[in-house]
Design a protein around this motif. Sequence first.
Motif, PDB file in Angstrom:
ATOM      1  N   LEU A  40     -11.089 -12.092 -10.581  1.00 34.86           N
ATOM      2  CA  LEU A  40     -10.704 -12.847  -9.376  1.00 34.86           C
ATOM      3  C   LEU A  40      -9.612 -12.012  -8.491  1.00 34.86           C
ATOM      4  CD1 LEU A  40     -12.339 -14.656  -7.998  1.00 34.86           C
ATOM      5  CD2 LEU A  40     -11.198 -16.876  -8.509  1.00 34.86           C
ATOM      6  N   ILE A  41      -8.261 -12.638  -9.371  1.00 28.98           N
ATOM      7  CA  ILE A  41      -7.521 -11.648  -8.304  1.00 28.98           C
ATOM      8  C   ILE A  41      -7.124 -10.205  -8.372  1.00 28.98           C
ATOM      9  CG2 ILE A  41      -4.714 -11.307  -9.242  1.00 28.98           C
ATOM     10  CD1 ILE A  41      -4.358 -13.971 -10.832  1.00 28.98           C
ATOM     11  N   ALA A  42      -7.356  -9.442  -9.288  1.00 29.02           N
ATOM     12  CA  ALA A  42      -8.524  -8.065  -8.570  1.00 29.02           C
ATOM     13  C   ALA A  42      -8.762  -7.771  -7.443  1.00 29.02           C
ATOM     14  CB  ALA A  42      -8.993  -7.238 -10.014  1.00 29.02           C
ATOM     15  N   SER A  43      -9.640  -9.023  -7.441  1.00 33.33           N
ATOM     16  CA  SER A  43     -10.765  -8.655  -6.073  1.00 33.33           C
ATOM     17  C   SER A  43      -9.267  -9.197  -4.504  1.00 33.33           C
ATOM     18  CB  SER A  43     -11.435  -9.305  -6.328  1.00 33.33           C
ATOM     19  OG  SER A  43     -11.346 -11.058  -5.722  1.00 33.33           O
ATOM     20  N   VAL A  44      -8.512  -9.710  -5.139  1.00 33.33           N
ATOM     21  CA  VAL A  44      -7.678 -10.099  -4.019  1.00 33.33           C
ATOM     22  C   VAL A  44      -6.499  -8.947  -3.887  1.00 33.33           C
ATOM     23  CG1 VAL A  44      -5.942 -11.472  -2.603  1.00 33.33           C
ATOM     24  CG2 VAL A  44      -7.872 -12.817  -4.335  1.00 33.33           C
ATOM     25  N   ILE A  45      -6.570  -8.486  -5.417  1.00 28.97           N
ATOM     26  CA  ILE A  45      -5.706  -7.506  -4.824  1.00 28.97           C
ATOM     27  C   ILE A  45      -6.989  -6.076  -4.284  1.00 28.97           C
ATOM     28  CG2 ILE A  45      -4.904  -4.961  -6.110  1.00 28.97           C
ATOM     29  CD1 ILE A  45      -3.860  -7.359  -8.486  1.00 28.97           C
ATOM     30  N   TYR A  46      -7.721  -5.798  -4.343  1.00 26.81           N
ATOM     31  CA  TYR A  46      -8.909  -5.038  -3.692  1.00 26.81           C
ATOM     32  C   TYR A  46      -8.542  -4.882  -1.640  1.00 26.81           C
ATOM     33  CZ  TYR A  46     -10.768  -4.061  -7.949  1.00 26.81           C
ATOM     34  OH  TYR A  46     -10.572  -3.707  -9.509  1.00 26.81           O
ATOM     35  N   VAL A  47      -8.360  -6.263  -1.325  1.00 28.62           N
ATOM     36  CA  VAL A  47      -8.041  -6.549  -0.259  1.00 28.62           C
ATOM     37  C   VAL A  47      -7.152  -6.050   0.671  1.00 28.62           C
ATOM     38  CG1 VAL A  47      -8.722  -8.324   1.668  1.00 28.62           C
ATOM     39  CG2 VAL A  47     -10.084  -8.832  -0.481  1.00 28.62           C
ATOM     40  N   ILE A  48      -6.431  -6.475  -0.270  1.00 32.58           N
ATOM     41  CA  ILE A  48      -4.297  -5.917   0.371  1.00 32.58           C
ATOM     42  C   ILE A  48      -4.965  -4.558   0.278  1.00 32.58           C
ATOM     43  CG2 ILE A  48      -2.569  -5.547  -0.237  1.00 32.58           C
ATOM     44  CD1 ILE A  48      -2.884  -8.468  -1.727  1.00 32.58           C
ATOM     45  N   MET A  93       3.570   0.130  -1.491  1.00 32.57           N
ATOM     46  CA  MET A  93       2.003  -0.555  -2.712  1.00 32.57           C
ATOM     47  C   MET A  93       1.491  -0.111  -3.012  1.00 32.57           C
ATOM     48  SD  MET A  93       0.687  -2.952   0.137  1.00 32.57           S
ATOM     49  CE  MET A  93      -0.464  -2.921   1.318  1.00 32.57           C
ATOM     50  N   THR A  94       0.973   1.451  -2.779  1.00 36.82           N
ATOM     51  CA  THR A  94       0.641   1.854  -4.261  1.00 36.82           C
ATOM     52  C   THR A  94       1.481   1.607  -5.176  1.00 36.82           C
ATOM     53  OG1 THR A  94      -0.013   3.282  -1.840  1.00 36.82           O
ATOM     54  CG2 THR A  94      -1.063   3.935  -4.469  1.00 36.82           C
ATOM     55  N   HIS A  95       2.104   2.227  -5.486  1.00 40.62           N
ATOM     56  CA  HIS A  95       2.805   1.913  -6.386  1.00 40.62           C
ATOM     57  C   HIS A  95       2.774   0.911  -7.496  1.00 40.62           C
ATOM     58  CE1 HIS A  95       4.707   5.946  -4.874  1.00 40.62           C
ATOM     59  NE2 HIS A  95       5.041   4.796  -3.385  1.00 40.62           N
ATOM     60  N   ILE A  96       2.951  -0.061  -6.508  1.00 38.78           N
ATOM     61  CA  ILE A  96       2.945  -1.591  -7.142  1.00 38.78           C
ATOM     62  C   ILE A  96       1.503  -1.889  -8.504  1.00 38.78           C
ATOM     63  CG2 ILE A  96       3.788  -4.408  -7.765  1.00 38.78           C
ATOM     64  CD1 ILE A  96       5.287  -3.996  -5.076  1.00 38.78           C
ATOM     65  N   ALA A  97       0.367  -0.904  -7.067  1.00 38.00           N
ATOM     66  CA  ALA A  97      -1.122  -1.634  -7.948  1.00 38.00           C
ATOM     67  C   ALA A  97      -1.309  -0.363  -8.579  1.00 38.00           C
ATOM     68  CB  ALA A  97      -1.941  -0.843  -6.786  1.00 38.00           C
ATOM     69  N   MET A 106       6.297  -8.845   3.496  1.00 39.63           N
ATOM     70  CA  MET A 106       5.138  -9.728   3.031  1.00 39.63           C
ATOM     71  C   MET A 106       3.954  -9.135   2.256  1.00 39.63           C
ATOM     72  SD  MET A 106       5.286 -12.806   3.659  1.00 39.63           S
ATOM     73  CE  MET A 106       3.939 -13.728   2.669  1.00 39.63           C
ATOM     74  N   LEU A 107       3.550  -8.329   2.895  1.00 40.42           N
ATOM     75  CA  LEU A 107       2.324  -8.003   1.933  1.00 40.42           C
ATOM     76  C   LEU A 107       2.468  -7.483   0.667  1.00 40.42           C
ATOM     77  CD1 LEU A 107      -0.758  -8.314   2.957  1.00 40.42           C
ATOM     78  CD2 LEU A 107      -0.877  -6.082   3.460  1.00 40.42           C
ATOM     79  N   LEU A 108       3.505  -6.652   0.632  1.00 42.37           N
ATOM     80  CA  LEU A 108       4.110  -6.519  -0.508  1.00 42.37           C
ATOM     81  C   LEU A 108       5.147  -7.448  -1.682  1.00 42.37           C
ATOM     82  CD1 LEU A 108       4.875  -3.088  -1.885  1.00 42.37           C
ATOM     83  CD2 LEU A 108       7.390  -3.582  -1.131  1.00 42.37           C
ATOM     84  N   ALA A 109       5.122  -8.673  -1.398  1.00 43.67           N
ATOM     85  CA  ALA A 109       5.843  -9.672  -2.003  1.00 43.67           C
ATOM     86  C   ALA A 109       4.610 -10.306  -2.439  1.00 43.67           C
ATOM     87  CB  ALA A 109       6.586 -10.281  -0.848  1.00 43.67           C
ATOM     88  N   LEU A 110       3.645 -10.621  -1.640  1.00 48.52           N
ATOM     89  CA  LEU A 110       2.237 -11.307  -2.324  1.00 48.52           C
ATOM     90  C   LEU A 110       1.780 -10.499  -3.414  1.00 48.52           C
ATOM     91  CD1 LEU A 110       0.502 -13.656  -1.667  1.00 48.52           C
ATOM     92  CD2 LEU A 110      -1.046 -11.875  -0.486  1.00 48.52           C
ATOM     93  N   LEU A 111       1.394  -8.610  -3.203  1.00 41.84           N
ATOM     94  CA  LEU A 111       0.607  -8.048  -3.826  1.00 41.84           C
ATOM     95  C   LEU A 111       1.450  -7.778  -5.492  1.00 41.84           C
ATOM     96  CD1 LEU A 111      -1.165  -5.833  -4.120  1.00 41.84           C
ATOM     97  CD2 LEU A 111      -0.343  -4.167  -4.111  1.00 41.84           C
ATOM     98  N   ALA A 112       2.930  -8.713  -5.101  1.00 52.43           N
ATOM     99  CA  ALA A 112       3.682  -8.263  -6.804  1.00 52.43           C
ATOM    100  C   ALA A 112       3.488  -9.491  -8.105  1.00 52.43           C
ATOM    101  CB  ALA A 112       5.000  -7.905  -6.430  1.00 52.43           C
ATOM    102  N   ILE A 113       3.506 -10.598  -6.349  1.00 50.66           N
ATOM    103  CA  ILE A 113       3.106 -11.693  -7.476  1.00 50.66           C
ATOM    104  C   ILE A 113       1.802 -11.919  -7.707  1.00 50.66           C
ATOM    105  CG2 ILE A 113       2.709 -14.301  -6.398  1.00 50.66           C
ATOM    106  CD1 ILE A 113       4.704 -13.982  -4.456  1.00 50.66           C
ATOM    107  N   LEU A 114       0.283 -10.948  -7.245  1.00 48.16           N
ATOM    108  CA  LEU A 114      -0.435 -11.081  -7.747  1.00 48.16           C
ATOM    109  C   LEU A 114      -1.001 -10.355  -9.026  1.00 48.16           C
ATOM    110  CD1 LEU A 114      -2.914 -10.405  -4.107  1.00 48.16           C
ATOM    111  CD2 LEU A 114      -2.880 -12.778  -6.123  1.00 48.16           C
ATOM    112  N   ILE A 115       0.336  -9.147  -8.818  1.00 47.68           N
ATOM    113  CA  ILE A 115       0.131  -8.570 -10.355  1.00 47.68           C
ATOM    114  C   ILE A 115       0.655  -8.575 -11.165  1.00 47.68           C
ATOM    115  CG2 ILE A 115       0.769  -6.432 -11.041  1.00 47.68           C
ATOM    116  CD1 ILE A 115      -0.241  -4.859  -8.492  1.00 47.68           C
TER     117      ILE A 115
END
Lengths: 230, 119, 81
Positions: C38-46, B1-5, C1-10
């Motif tokens: 705004l999307i960056a702030s969701v990424i910070y929550v994750i 997860m860190t890697h993607i970010a 699940m969270l990983l997929a969400l993070l990937a989509i957000l990015i």
Amino acid sequence: MVKKAFAFTLILGMGLLFYQLYRQRSTSTDLNKTARYYVENGPKETGSANVVTSVVVTYRGLDTLGEVTILFVAASIIGFFLKNQRNRKLEGAPGETSELLHTGSVFLVPLIFLLGVYVFVNGHLSPGGGFQGGAIIASGTVLLFLADPSIGAGRGVIHVLESFSGMLYVGLAVAGLFLAGGFLDNRIMPLGHFGTLLSAGAIPVIYSLIGLKVGAELSSILYALKDAKE
Amino acid sequence: MTHIALAGGALLILIGVWGMLTKKNIIRIIIGFSLFDTGLHVVLVGLGHLKNRTAPIIDSDLPREAAASRVVDPVPQAIVLTAIVIGLAVTAVLLAFALKLYQSRKTLDISELREGNND
Amino acid sequence: MLLALLAILIVVMLAAAVLALEHGKLLIGVIAAGLVSLIASVIYVILAAPDVAMTEAAIGSGLSTIMFLYVISRLKGDTHG
């Protein structure tokens, strides 16, 4: 075209640099020494449940003081550059905004200010703090400006609030030098019961002052940009 | 997860630098700067993140004794917190300069703003 | 699940960043830059950083966008390019 190729090469170089840094970073699964100290001793020493708050206000409090100073300098520069510029079209015409916006702002602005105060008073217990609360207060001020473009009396209040909170912040920081362990020590007040509103020594007070100062400075920046002429 | 970010943040930095280097309009350059800023913050927070750990706030679900093995690094978060506010101040100063420039030269295109072209 | 969400957000965030720089209208560029924040702030929550997320949402996507809008409302007609 040459310029774009040059920029592209530079970006490519930066990307390679980032990739090398990424490959060399340590893949530790544990906290490093500094972070471990803050997490283990922060709640005990400062009484703040939010470790980020204890780092921002106490351990690295000097950085925060410098940061508030930078914000003040930025607000001063903007005020100096855009001073004495009044948008004649907007001035003295209170009937120009819609009735809906005006009435809505009467109800919403106090609530927004209240939310901001809530956020920075609870900074040591929950996510949030002076910067977030100050930004929320500045958003409320923007709504006030939008609802009543002729508003001008608020500027004096903003400046008084800013100077007052800044001086009190530095005063509390110096008080730590005499009454407790050092500059910006929060133990000048009793630590209280962990996890309650009136705990963590001076952290809620200092964070509230930071919140007021940040809110006032952001408001004055927005006011100067709003008032600039075309 | 860190890697993607980290990868996303780094790409955002590169996009921001691309915008700052190639755009002609000053407002676009400032937008590029703000993208660069956001990317930098994502990278910093991503560096402090540890797998399967929670936010550094002690409450009833996270006792003080177990905190050190269950929270992420609080230091990058504290740094980014101040960096965001500084970023806003810098953006505001840049915008004020751009506005002043527009008032005196009536253009924001940097290719028309040469030294000595003071009409 | 969270990983997929993070990937989509990015992916959406990077697309919004490109739009912010490349769209012809300055107004849409500014709004897209606010979307990036705004999307960056969701990424910070994750990434377990709620403090940073609050700051980014209030400052990055709120006040910063308002400042840009104030400035481009002062530019007469020069809102392209």
